[in-house]
Design a protein around this motif. Structure first.
Motif, PDB file in Angstrom:
ATOM      1  N   LEU A 197       0.823  -1.206   0.000  1.00 40.81           N
ATOM      2  CA  LEU A 197       0.000   0.000   0.000  1.00 40.81           C
ATOM      3  C   LEU A 197       0.858   1.258   0.000  1.00 40.81           C
ATOM      4  CD1 LEU A 197      -2.791  -1.076   2.486  1.00 40.81           C
ATOM      5  CD2 LEU A 197      -3.107  -0.542   0.074  1.00 40.81           C
ATOM      6  N   ASN A 198       1.892   1.274   0.808  1.00 35.86           N
ATOM      7  CA  ASN A 198       2.720   2.477   0.902  1.00 35.86           C
ATOM      8  C   ASN A 198       3.504   2.743  -0.380  1.00 35.86           C
ATOM      9  OD1 ASN A 198       2.153   3.486   3.509  1.00 35.86           O
ATOM     10  ND2 ASN A 198       3.426   1.913   4.439  1.00 35.86           N
ATOM     11  N   ASN A 199       3.998   1.686  -1.002  1.00 37.86           N
ATOM     12  CA  ASN A 199       4.864   1.860  -2.166  1.00 37.86           C
ATOM     13  C   ASN A 199       4.101   2.098  -3.461  1.00 37.86           C
ATOM     14  OD1 ASN A 199       7.112   1.467  -0.527  1.00 37.86           O
ATOM     15  ND2 ASN A 199       7.219  -0.731  -0.942  1.00 37.86           N
ATOM     16  N   ALA A 200       2.849   1.688  -3.504  1.00 40.20           N
ATOM     17  CA  ALA A 200       2.072   1.813  -4.733  1.00 40.20           C
ATOM     18  C   ALA A 200       1.591   3.243  -4.944  1.00 40.20           C
ATOM     19  CB  ALA A 200       0.874   0.879  -4.679  1.00 40.20           C
ATOM     20  N   GLN A 201       1.358   3.586  -6.194  1.00 45.81           N
ATOM     21  CA  GLN A 201       0.695   4.854  -6.507  1.00 45.81           C
ATOM     22  C   GLN A 201      -0.758   4.771  -6.053  1.00 45.81           C
ATOM     23  OE1 GLN A 201       1.801   7.880  -7.949  1.00 45.81           O
ATOM     24  NE2 GLN A 201      -0.223   8.462  -7.225  1.00 45.81           N
ATOM     25  N   LYS A 202      -1.232   5.830  -5.392  1.00 40.46           N
ATOM     26  CA  LYS A 202      -2.601   5.877  -4.887  1.00 40.46           C
ATOM     27  C   LYS A 202      -3.276   7.140  -5.395  1.00 40.46           C
ATOM     28  CE  LYS A 202      -0.574   5.408  -0.929  1.00 40.46           C
ATOM     29  NZ  LYS A 202       0.666   4.732  -1.370  1.00 40.46           N
ATOM     30  N   TYR A 203      -4.461   6.996  -5.979  1.00 44.59           N
ATOM     31  CA  TYR A 203      -5.281   8.119  -6.411  1.00 44.59           C
ATOM     32  C   TYR A 203      -6.471   8.203  -5.468  1.00 44.59           C
ATOM     33  CZ  TYR A 203      -2.470   7.715 -10.622  1.00 44.59           C
ATOM     34  OH  TYR A 203      -1.407   7.646 -11.500  1.00 44.59           O
ATOM     35  N   VAL A 204      -6.715   9.389  -4.927  1.00 46.87           N
ATOM     36  CA  VAL A 204      -7.694   9.544  -3.855  1.00 46.87           C
ATOM     37  C   VAL A 204      -8.731  10.596  -4.257  1.00 46.87           C
ATOM     38  CG1 VAL A 204      -8.030  10.024  -1.411  1.00 46.87           C
ATOM     39  CG2 VAL A 204      -5.865   9.034  -2.199  1.00 46.87           C
ATOM     40  N   ALA A 205     -10.000  10.177  -4.322  1.00 43.67           N
ATOM     41  CA  ALA A 205     -11.092  11.087  -4.662  1.00 43.67           C
ATOM     42  C   ALA A 205     -11.584  11.790  -3.402  1.00 43.67           C
ATOM     43  CB  ALA A 205     -12.237  10.316  -5.305  1.00 43.67           C
ATOM     44  N   SER A 206     -11.720  13.108  -3.479  1.00 47.48           N
ATOM     45  CA  SER A 206     -12.207  13.881  -2.339  1.00 47.48           C
ATOM     46  C   SER A 206     -12.985  15.090  -2.834  1.00 47.48           C
ATOM     47  CB  SER A 206     -11.045  14.349  -1.456  1.00 47.48           C
ATOM     48  OG  SER A 206     -11.518  15.165  -0.387  1.00 47.48           O
ATOM     49  N   SER A 207     -14.045  15.433  -2.095  1.00 50.21           N
ATOM     50  CA  SER A 207     -14.795  16.645  -2.406  1.00 50.21           C
ATOM     51  C   SER A 207     -14.080  17.899  -1.916  1.00 50.21           C
ATOM     52  CB  SER A 207     -16.193  16.571  -1.773  1.00 50.21           C
ATOM     53  OG  SER A 207     -16.087  16.420  -0.360  1.00 50.21           O
ATOM     54  N   ASN A 208     -13.037  17.720  -1.118  1.00 50.07           N
ATOM     55  CA  ASN A 208     -12.279  18.838  -0.563  1.00 50.07           C
ATOM     56  C   ASN A 208     -11.008  19.051  -1.381  1.00 50.07           C
ATOM     57  OD1 ASN A 208     -10.870  20.713   0.940  1.00 50.07           O
ATOM     58  ND2 ASN A 208     -10.649  19.423   2.764  1.00 50.07           N
ATOM     59  N   PRO A 209     -10.911  20.157  -2.111  1.00 50.15           N
ATOM     60  CA  PRO A 209      -9.713  20.376  -2.934  1.00 50.15           C
ATOM     61  C   PRO A 209      -8.454  20.585  -2.110  1.00 50.15           C
ATOM     62  CG  PRO A 209     -11.071  22.352  -2.894  1.00 50.15           C
ATOM     63  CD  PRO A 209     -11.871  21.275  -2.211  1.00 50.15           C
ATOM     64  N   ASP A 210      -8.616  20.844  -0.809  1.00 49.11           N
ATOM     65  CA  ASP A 210      -7.467  21.057   0.067  1.00 49.11           C
ATOM     66  C   ASP A 210      -7.177  19.843   0.949  1.00 49.11           C
ATOM     67  OD1 ASP A 210      -7.151  23.755  -0.834  1.00 49.11           O
ATOM     68  OD2 ASP A 210      -8.821  24.335   0.466  1.00 49.11           O
ATOM     69  N   ALA A 211      -7.775  18.711   0.633  1.00 56.15           N
ATOM     70  CA  ALA A 211      -7.573  17.520   1.449  1.00 56.15           C
ATOM     71  C   ALA A 211      -6.091  17.167   1.533  1.00 56.15           C
ATOM     72  CB  ALA A 211      -8.357  16.349   0.861  1.00 56.15           C
ATOM     73  N   LYS A 212      -5.634  16.853   2.739  1.00 55.02           N
ATOM     74  CA  LYS A 212      -4.241  16.471   2.943  1.00 55.02           C
ATOM     75  C   LYS A 212      -4.115  14.951   2.848  1.00 55.02           C
ATOM     76  CE  LYS A 212      -3.063  20.403   5.916  1.00 55.02           C
ATOM     77  NZ  LYS A 212      -2.540  20.822   7.250  1.00 55.02           N
ATOM     78  N   LEU A 213      -3.228  14.495   2.012  1.00 55.16           N
ATOM     79  CA  LEU A 213      -2.987  13.068   1.822  1.00 55.16           C
ATOM     80  C   LEU A 213      -1.686  12.720   2.541  1.00 55.16           C
ATOM     81  CD1 LEU A 213      -3.954  12.783  -1.954  1.00 55.16           C
ATOM     82  CD2 LEU A 213      -5.426  12.598   0.073  1.00 55.16           C
ATOM     83  N   GLU A 214      -1.800  11.979   3.637  1.00 51.16           N
ATOM     84  CA  GLU A 214      -0.682  11.786   4.557  1.00 51.16           C
ATOM     85  C   GLU A 214       0.303  10.706   4.119  1.00 51.16           C
ATOM     86  OE1 GLU A 214      -0.209  13.734   7.036  1.00 51.16           O
ATOM     87  OE2 GLU A 214      -2.133  14.787   7.088  1.00 51.16           O
TER      88      GLU A 214
END
Length: 208
Positions: A83-100
Motif C-alpha cells: 500500500l505504501n509503495n504503490a501509486q494511490k489516487y484519492v477522490a475527495s470533495s475537498n480540494p485542500d484535502a491532505k494526503l498523509e
C-alpha cells in the motif's frame, strides 16, 4: 490502457460496510463491524494477492484511504509495503484535502472524467477497495472493468451495500472458487455492451 478492478468483501445481501474491525465504520449505528474476520483463509488472501502484484495502482475514496492506510501501517503485515509503495489516487470533495501517505495523488472535481483519463494513460490497473460511493459513480460512467468479490455466507439485513438502490448492472461470471470457510470468491465483468447500461443515483464519489 489500464483496467478498473473493484476488490471487496460483501455479505450475501451485499453489505460491504466495516468487514475488518468493530470500529472500522459505525455510520448509521452499524453494529456488525468485523463480520468478515471469521471467514478469512489462505485462499482469499492468495486471490487478493493476485490483484496486489506489481501491475497496479490504487483508487480510493478519501475515507477508505485514511482508514485503510492507517490500519495497515499500525498492524504491519504483507499489505503494508504494498500500500505504501504503490501509486494511490484519492477522490475527495475537498480540494485542500491532505494526503498523509506517500505516493498519493488527489482527484477532485469530475472524478469519473479523471478516472477515464487515468485508464487511458496509466500502464497499470487501478484497484479499488472499499469506496462504495466512488464505485457507484464509476459504474454509472461505465468505467469498471472487473469485480473481484469475496462473498461471505452471511446475511446482515442492514449496512451500506456495494450496489445501492438505483444501480442496475448486468454482469457475467468469469471465474469462481469456494474457500473452506464457505466464502465464494467470484470474478465478474460487465455484460456485453448490448445489455442495458448501468444507472446510478448521484452521490459524493469521495465518500465510501
Amino acid at each position: 490502457m489500464g483496467r478498473v478492478i473493484v476488490m471487496n468483501g460483501i455479505t450475501l445481501d451485499g453489505v460491504m460496510q466495516a468487514p475488518g474491525r468493530p470500529d472500522e465504520d459505525t455510520r448509521d449505528g452499524f453494529p456488525y463491524g468485523g463480520w468478515a474476520v471469521p471467514y478469512a483463509d489462505d485462499t482469499a488472501v492468495a486471490k487478493m494477492g493476485e490483484r496486489m502484484g506489481e501491475d497496479r495502482a490504487f483508487l480510493f475514496g478519501r475515507r477508505t484511504y485514511e482508514q485503510l492506510l492507517t490500519s495497515w501501517n499500525e498492524r504491519g503485515g504483507p499489505f503494508k509495503d504494498a500500500l505504501n509503495n504503490a501509486q494511490k489516487y484519492v477522490a475527495s470533495s475537498n480540494p485542500d484535502a491532505k494526503l498523509e501517505w506517500p505516493n498519493s495523488t488527489l482527484l477532485h472535481g469530475d472524478v469519473p472524467a479523471a478516472v477515464a483519463e487515468l485508464k487511458q494513460s496509466a500502464p497499470t490497473n487501478l484497484v479499488i477497495m472499499g469506496s462504495g460511493v466512488l464505485i457507484a459513480s464509476l459504474m454509472g460512467a461505465e468505467l469498471i472493468d472487473e469485480y473481484l468479490l469475496s462473498i461471505s455466507p452471511l446475511v446482515l439485513g442492514t449496512g451500506r451495500r456495494l450496489f445501492p438502490a438505483g444501480i442496475r448492472q448486468p454482469l457475467q461470471l468469469m471465474e469462481s472458487v469456494t474457500t473452506k470457510t464457505g466464502v465464494v470468491i467470484a470474478v465478474y465483468e460487465p455484460a456485453p455492451a448490448a445489455a442495458p447500461h448501468a444507472h446510478a443515483t448521484q452521490g459524493n464519489p469521495a465518500d465510501r
